[in-house]
Scaffold this motif. Structure first.
Motif, PDB file in Angstrom:
ATOM      1  N   PRO A 142       0.580  -1.433   0.033  1.00 56.63           N
ATOM      2  CA  PRO A 142      -0.042  -0.026   0.003  1.00 56.63           C
ATOM      3  C   PRO A 142       0.812   1.127  -0.010  1.00 56.63           C
ATOM      4  O   PRO A 142       0.512   2.522  -0.504  1.00 56.63           O
ATOM      5  CB  PRO A 142      -0.746  -0.120   1.327  1.00 56.63           C
ATOM      6  CG  PRO A 142      -1.040  -1.612   1.587  1.00 56.63           C
ATOM      7  CD  PRO A 142       0.296  -2.121   1.009  1.00 56.63           C
ATOM      8  N   THR A 143       2.009   1.208   0.485  1.00 60.00           N
ATOM      9  CA  THR A 143       2.912   2.456   0.686  1.00 60.00           C
ATOM     10  C   THR A 143       3.287   2.564  -1.138  1.00 60.00           C
ATOM     11  O   THR A 143       3.678   3.879  -1.205  1.00 60.00           O
ATOM     12  CB  THR A 143       3.928   2.261   1.526  1.00 60.00           C
ATOM     13  OG1 THR A 143       4.953   1.215   1.207  1.00 60.00           O
ATOM     14  CG2 THR A 143       3.729   1.935   2.930  1.00 60.00           C
ATOM     15  N   VAL A 144       3.610   1.546  -1.543  1.00 61.42           N
ATOM     16  CA  VAL A 144       4.361   1.681  -2.902  1.00 61.42           C
ATOM     17  C   VAL A 144       2.883   2.323  -3.978  1.00 61.42           C
ATOM     18  O   VAL A 144       3.103   3.365  -4.684  1.00 61.42           O
ATOM     19  CB  VAL A 144       4.438   0.277  -3.728  1.00 61.42           C
ATOM     20  CG1 VAL A 144       4.874   0.524  -5.226  1.00 61.42           C
ATOM     21  CG2 VAL A 144       5.606  -0.296  -2.831  1.00 61.42           C
ATOM     22  N   ILE A 145       1.732   1.954  -3.729  1.00 59.65           N
ATOM     23  CA  ILE A 145       0.586   2.459  -4.283  1.00 59.65           C
ATOM     24  C   ILE A 145       0.220   3.948  -4.011  1.00 59.65           C
ATOM     25  O   ILE A 145       0.213   4.774  -5.003  1.00 59.65           O
ATOM     26  CB  ILE A 145      -0.844   1.789  -4.021  1.00 59.65           C
ATOM     27  CG1 ILE A 145      -0.678   0.406  -4.536  1.00 59.65           C
ATOM     28  CG2 ILE A 145      -1.913   2.258  -4.448  1.00 59.65           C
ATOM     29  CD1 ILE A 145      -1.717  -0.770  -3.855  1.00 59.65           C
ATOM     30  N   ASP A 184      -2.769   1.953 -11.569  1.00 60.84           N
ATOM     31  CA  ASP A 184      -3.763   1.736 -12.429  1.00 60.84           C
ATOM     32  C   ASP A 184      -4.463   0.290 -12.081  1.00 60.84           C
ATOM     33  O   ASP A 184      -5.136  -0.589 -12.793  1.00 60.84           O
ATOM     34  CB  ASP A 184      -3.581   1.447 -13.820  1.00 60.84           C
ATOM     35  CG  ASP A 184      -2.337   0.376 -14.091  1.00 60.84           C
ATOM     36  OD1 ASP A 184      -1.776  -0.177 -13.158  1.00 60.84           O
ATOM     37  OD2 ASP A 184      -1.823   0.172 -15.195  1.00 60.84           O
ATOM     38  N   GLY A 185      -4.094  -0.264 -10.648  1.00 63.09           N
ATOM     39  CA  GLY A 185      -4.532  -1.627 -10.149  1.00 63.09           C
ATOM     40  C   GLY A 185      -3.540  -2.505 -10.315  1.00 63.09           C
ATOM     41  O   GLY A 185      -3.573  -3.784  -9.653  1.00 63.09           O
ATOM     42  N   ASN A 186      -2.246  -2.309 -10.638  1.00 62.91           N
ATOM     43  CA  ASN A 186      -1.163  -3.121 -10.826  1.00 62.91           C
ATOM     44  C   ASN A 186       0.094  -2.560 -10.195  1.00 62.91           C
ATOM     45  O   ASN A 186       0.653  -1.424 -10.448  1.00 62.91           O
ATOM     46  CB  ASN A 186      -0.941  -3.802 -12.135  1.00 62.91           C
ATOM     47  CG  ASN A 186      -2.196  -4.597 -12.599  1.00 62.91           C
ATOM     48  OD1 ASN A 186      -2.656  -5.427 -12.224  1.00 62.91           O
ATOM     49  ND2 ASN A 186      -2.738  -4.065 -13.996  1.00 62.91           N
ATOM     50  N   ILE A 187       0.716  -3.383  -9.713  1.00 63.59           N
ATOM     51  CA  ILE A 187       2.222  -2.959  -9.473  1.00 63.59           C
ATOM     52  C   ILE A 187       3.289  -4.032  -9.769  1.00 63.59           C
ATOM     53  O   ILE A 187       3.190  -5.249  -9.848  1.00 63.59           O
ATOM     54  CB  ILE A 187       2.425  -3.112  -7.586  1.00 63.59           C
ATOM     55  CG1 ILE A 187       1.437  -2.348  -6.763  1.00 63.59           C
ATOM     56  CG2 ILE A 187       3.781  -2.910  -7.128  1.00 63.59           C
ATOM     57  CD1 ILE A 187       1.449  -2.578  -5.290  1.00 63.59           C
ATOM     58  N   THR A 188       4.078  -3.188 -10.553  1.00 61.17           N
ATOM     59  CA  THR A 188       5.061  -3.908 -11.251  1.00 61.17           C
ATOM     60  C   THR A 188       6.504  -4.050 -10.320  1.00 61.17           C
ATOM     61  O   THR A 188       6.525  -3.250  -9.452  1.00 61.17           O
ATOM     62  CB  THR A 188       5.602  -3.025 -12.737  1.00 61.17           C
ATOM     63  OG1 THR A 188       6.073  -2.025 -12.378  1.00 61.17           O
ATOM     64  CG2 THR A 188       4.256  -2.907 -13.409  1.00 61.17           C
ATOM     65  N   HIS A 189       7.185  -4.881 -10.832  1.00 63.42           N
ATOM     66  CA  HIS A 189       8.789  -5.006 -10.226  1.00 63.42           C
ATOM     67  C   HIS A 189       9.355  -3.681 -10.442  1.00 63.42           C
ATOM     68  O   HIS A 189      10.003  -3.282  -9.380  1.00 63.42           O
ATOM     69  CB  HIS A 189       9.617  -5.875 -11.045  1.00 63.42           C
ATOM     70  CG  HIS A 189      10.695  -6.395 -10.403  1.00 63.42           C
ATOM     71  ND1 HIS A 189      10.825  -6.961  -8.998  1.00 63.42           N
ATOM     72  CD2 HIS A 189      12.002  -6.121 -10.556  1.00 63.42           C
ATOM     73  CE1 HIS A 189      11.950  -6.902  -8.614  1.00 63.42           C
ATOM     74  NE2 HIS A 189      12.834  -6.690  -9.445  1.00 63.42           N
ATOM     75  N   ALA A 190       9.306  -2.876 -11.326  1.00 62.07           N
ATOM     76  CA  ALA A 190       9.931  -1.360 -11.598  1.00 62.07           C
ATOM     77  C   ALA A 190       9.362  -0.626 -10.300  1.00 62.07           C
ATOM     78  O   ALA A 190      10.057   0.424  -9.704  1.00 62.07           O
ATOM     79  CB  ALA A 190       9.653  -1.033 -12.756  1.00 62.07           C
ATOM     80  N   ASP A 191       7.866  -0.537 -10.100  1.00 66.04           N
ATOM     81  CA  ASP A 191       7.246   0.070  -9.394  1.00 66.04           C
ATOM     82  C   ASP A 191       7.696  -0.205  -7.579  1.00 66.04           C
ATOM     83  O   ASP A 191       8.004   0.744  -7.180  1.00 66.04           O
ATOM     84  CB  ASP A 191       5.670   0.014  -9.219  1.00 66.04           C
ATOM     85  CG  ASP A 191       4.975   0.234 -10.602  1.00 66.04           C
ATOM     86  OD1 ASP A 191       5.462   1.380 -11.015  1.00 66.04           O
ATOM     87  OD2 ASP A 191       3.991  -0.211 -10.798  1.00 66.04           O
ATOM     88  N   LEU A 192       8.138  -1.535  -7.430  1.00 70.00           N
ATOM     89  CA  LEU A 192       8.710  -1.923  -6.233  1.00 70.00           C
ATOM     90  C   LEU A 192      10.039  -1.471  -6.082  1.00 70.00           C
ATOM     91  O   LEU A 192      10.443  -0.983  -4.792  1.00 70.00           O
ATOM     92  CB  LEU A 192       8.662  -3.370  -5.906  1.00 70.00           C
ATOM     93  CG  LEU A 192       7.343  -4.067  -6.086  1.00 70.00           C
ATOM     94  CD1 LEU A 192       7.534  -5.524  -5.905  1.00 70.00           C
ATOM     95  CD2 LEU A 192       6.495  -3.445  -4.858  1.00 70.00           C
ATOM     96  N   LYS A 193      10.715  -0.805  -6.989  1.00 69.40           N
ATOM     97  CA  LYS A 193      12.114  -0.327  -6.853  1.00 69.40           C
ATOM     98  C   LYS A 193      12.068   1.117  -6.906  1.00 69.40           C
ATOM     99  O   LYS A 193      13.225   1.747  -6.762  1.00 69.40           O
ATOM    100  CB  LYS A 193      13.098  -0.844  -7.843  1.00 69.40           C
ATOM    101  CG  LYS A 193      13.404  -2.293  -7.895  1.00 69.40           C
ATOM    102  CD  LYS A 193      14.262  -2.888  -8.845  1.00 69.40           C
ATOM    103  CE  LYS A 193      15.010  -4.296  -8.616  1.00 69.40           C
ATOM    104  NZ  LYS A 193      15.941  -4.817  -9.411  1.00 69.40           N
ATOM    105  N   GLU A 194      10.984   1.757  -7.128  1.00 69.20           N
ATOM    106  CA  GLU A 194      11.036   3.366  -7.231  1.00 69.20           C
ATOM    107  C   GLU A 194      11.092   3.906  -6.483  1.00 69.20           C
ATOM    108  O   GLU A 194      10.489   3.738  -5.145  1.00 69.20           O
ATOM    109  CB  GLU A 194       9.439   3.529  -8.271  1.00 69.20           C
ATOM    110  CG  GLU A 194       9.467   5.020  -8.577  1.00 69.20           C
ATOM    111  CD  GLU A 194       8.183   5.588  -8.995  1.00 69.20           C
ATOM    112  OE1 GLU A 194       8.056   6.750  -9.299  1.00 69.20           O
ATOM    113  OE2 GLU A 194       7.401   4.787  -9.058  1.00 69.20           O
ATOM    114  N   LYS A 195      12.050   5.093  -6.149  1.00 71.82           N
ATOM    115  CA  LYS A 195      12.388   5.629  -5.004  1.00 71.82           C
ATOM    116  C   LYS A 195      11.425   6.735  -4.857  1.00 71.82           C
ATOM    117  O   LYS A 195      11.827   8.001  -5.206  1.00 71.82           O
ATOM    118  CB  LYS A 195      13.885   6.166  -5.113  1.00 71.82           C
ATOM    119  CG  LYS A 195      14.804   5.107  -5.092  1.00 71.82           C
ATOM    120  CD  LYS A 195      16.200   5.659  -5.020  1.00 71.82           C
ATOM    121  CE  LYS A 195      17.125   4.526  -5.114  1.00 71.82           C
ATOM    122  NZ  LYS A 195      18.837   5.029  -4.843  1.00 71.82           N
TER     123      LYS A 195
END
Length: 335
Positions: A246-249, A257-268
Motif C-alpha cells: 500500500p505504501t508503493v501504491i 492503475d490497479g497493478n504493481i510492477t517490479h519496477a514500481d517496487l524499486k521506484e524511489k
C-alpha cells in the motif's frame, strides 16, 4: 323603551352567537388536517417570515385556509413560533398548529454520508463534493487551504480525519463535516496513545497514526490487525524494511492503475517502504479505531512476513523460506 332594550339585547345576543360561531369555525380551521395525501418535504428558506411561509403553503395547497394562521398571528402572536431554516417532513395527520410547531423545531430532515476505513483524504473530499444538500465551501480549495479553514495544527491532511458515518442537514457545509471528523480523529488518537503498550518502535502519536494507516490498508480482517502490527514492529526492531505494497501504491499517486510492477517496487518515492527505512513520512489513509488500537498494542509473536490468501485474510510466516512457499501457493498458484 322596553322594545328598544329588548331589541338591543337580541342584537347583542345575535352578535355574541355570531362571534362564538366564528370563533368555533376559526378554531376548526386550525385543527383541520393538512391537505396532503402523502408526506411532503418542505424547506423553510433563510430569512423567511411567518406570513411568507403561510402564503407559500397556501399557494401550494398544503393548507386550505391560510387566513386562519394569519388571524392567529394577529390575535395571539405569542402562540406563533419563530420558524427555523431547514427541511421538514410534513405528514397528512398534521394540522396547521402541528405543522408550525414542527417548522420551529430542531426536527429537520437529516442526511448521512459514510467515509469507509482505509479511504484516502482525496476520496473523502470527493465524497463530500458529491453529497446532496450539503453546502460545498471547500470544493475549490487546496488541501492546505482546507486545513487552514479548520484551524488545524497539521500541514498534511492525510490520516487526520476519522472514517465514520456523519449526519448533516440543509444549511450545513462540507467544512462542518471535516471539522467533526478532524476533531474526532484527534480525540481517538489521543486515547489510543494514552493506552499504548511498552516497547513500541516509534515515539510519537503521529508515528502511531502512520502505522495505523499501514495496518488499515493491509487488512480489513479484525482479527489480523494486531498480528500485522506485530509483524511491522518486529521488522522495524530488526532493521528490516516494512515492504508493504500500500505504501508503493500511495507513492505512485494517480499513476496507479490497479497493478504493481517490479519496477514500481524499486521506484524511489518517499513512501515506498521497499526502498526506504522505517515508516513513510505521513499516513497513507484514514485509519479506524481498530487500526489505531492495533498500532499501539501489537500482538506478540515471532512472525516476520505475511501474504494475502486471496480471500481477505493473510498467511503469516516466521521465516523467509516459509514466506516464499506461501507466495508460491497463494500468489503464483503453485502447490
Amino acid at each position: 323603551m322596553k322594545r328598544i332594550i329588548t331589541a338591543l339585547i337580541v342584537l347583542i345576543m345575535l352578535g355574541l352567537a355570531g362571534a362564538a360561531g366564528g370563533y368555533a369555525y376559526w378554531k376548526s380551521r386550525l385543527a383541520e388536517p393538512l391537505a396532503l395525501t402523502e408526506p411532503l418535504l418542505y424547506q423553510v428558506p433563510a430569512g423567511a417570515g411567518f406570513n411568507q411561509v403561510v402564503a407559500d403553503l397556501g399557494r401550494r395547497g398544503v393548507i386550505a385556509d391560510p387566513w386562519a394562521l394569519r388571524v392567529l398571528a394577529r390575535v395571539a402572536p405569542d402562540q406563533v413560533p419563530a420558524l427555523r431554516v431547514g427541511e421538514y417532513r410534513l405528514t397528512p395527520d398534521m394540522n396547521s398548529r402541528d405543522m408550525m410547531a414542527l417548522l420551529a423545531s430542531n426536527e429537520v430532515v437529516t442526511y448521512s454520508l459514510t467515509v469507509p476505513e482505509g479511504w484516502t483524504f482525496a476520496q473523502m473530499r470527493g465524497l463530500l463534493d458529491s453529497a446532496k444538500k450539503l453546502e460545498h465551501l471547500t470544493a475549490d480549495m487546496s488541501n492546505a487551504e482546507v486545513m487552514a479553514l479548520l484551524d488545524a495544527d497539521q500541514d498534511h491532511p492525510e490520516g487526520w480525519f476519522f472514517p465514520d458515518t456523519y449526519q448533516y442537514h440543509l444549511g450545513m457545509s462540507d467544512a462542518d463535516i471535516l471539522r467533526q471528523s478532524h476533531q474526532r480523529m484527534e480525540k481517538m488518537l489521543e486515547a489510543a496513545w494514552a493506552d499504548r503498550a511498552d516497547g513500541l518502535t516509534f515515539d510519537t502519536p503521529y508515528e502511531a497514526l502512520i502505522m495505523a494507516s499501514l495496518i488499515e490498508r493491509e487488512t480489513g480482517a479484525p482479527d489480523e490487525r494486531r498480528e500485522i502490527a506485530g509483524v511491522f514492529k518486529r521488522r522495524m526492531k530488526r532493521g528490516m524494511r516494512l515492504q508493504t505494497d500500500p505504501t508503493v501504491i500511495y507513492g505512485m499517486g494517480s499513476r496507479y492503475d490497479g497493478n504493481i510492477t517490479h519496477a514500481d517496487l524499486k521506484e524511489k518515492t518517499p513512501y515506498n517502504t521497499y526502498v526506504i527505512d522505517g515508516l513513510p513520512p505521513t499516513p497513507i489513509a484514514l485509519p479506524g479505531s481498530a487500526a489505531l488500537e492495533a498500532a499501539v498494542n501489537p500482538l506478540p509473536g515471532n512472525t516476520l512476513y505475511f501474504v494475502a490468501r486471496g480471500d481477505g485474510s493473510h498467511h503469516f510466516s516466521r521465516s523467509l523460506r516459509e514466506h516464499n512457499n506461501a507466495v508460491n501457493r497463494f500468489i503464483r498458484g503453485n502447490d
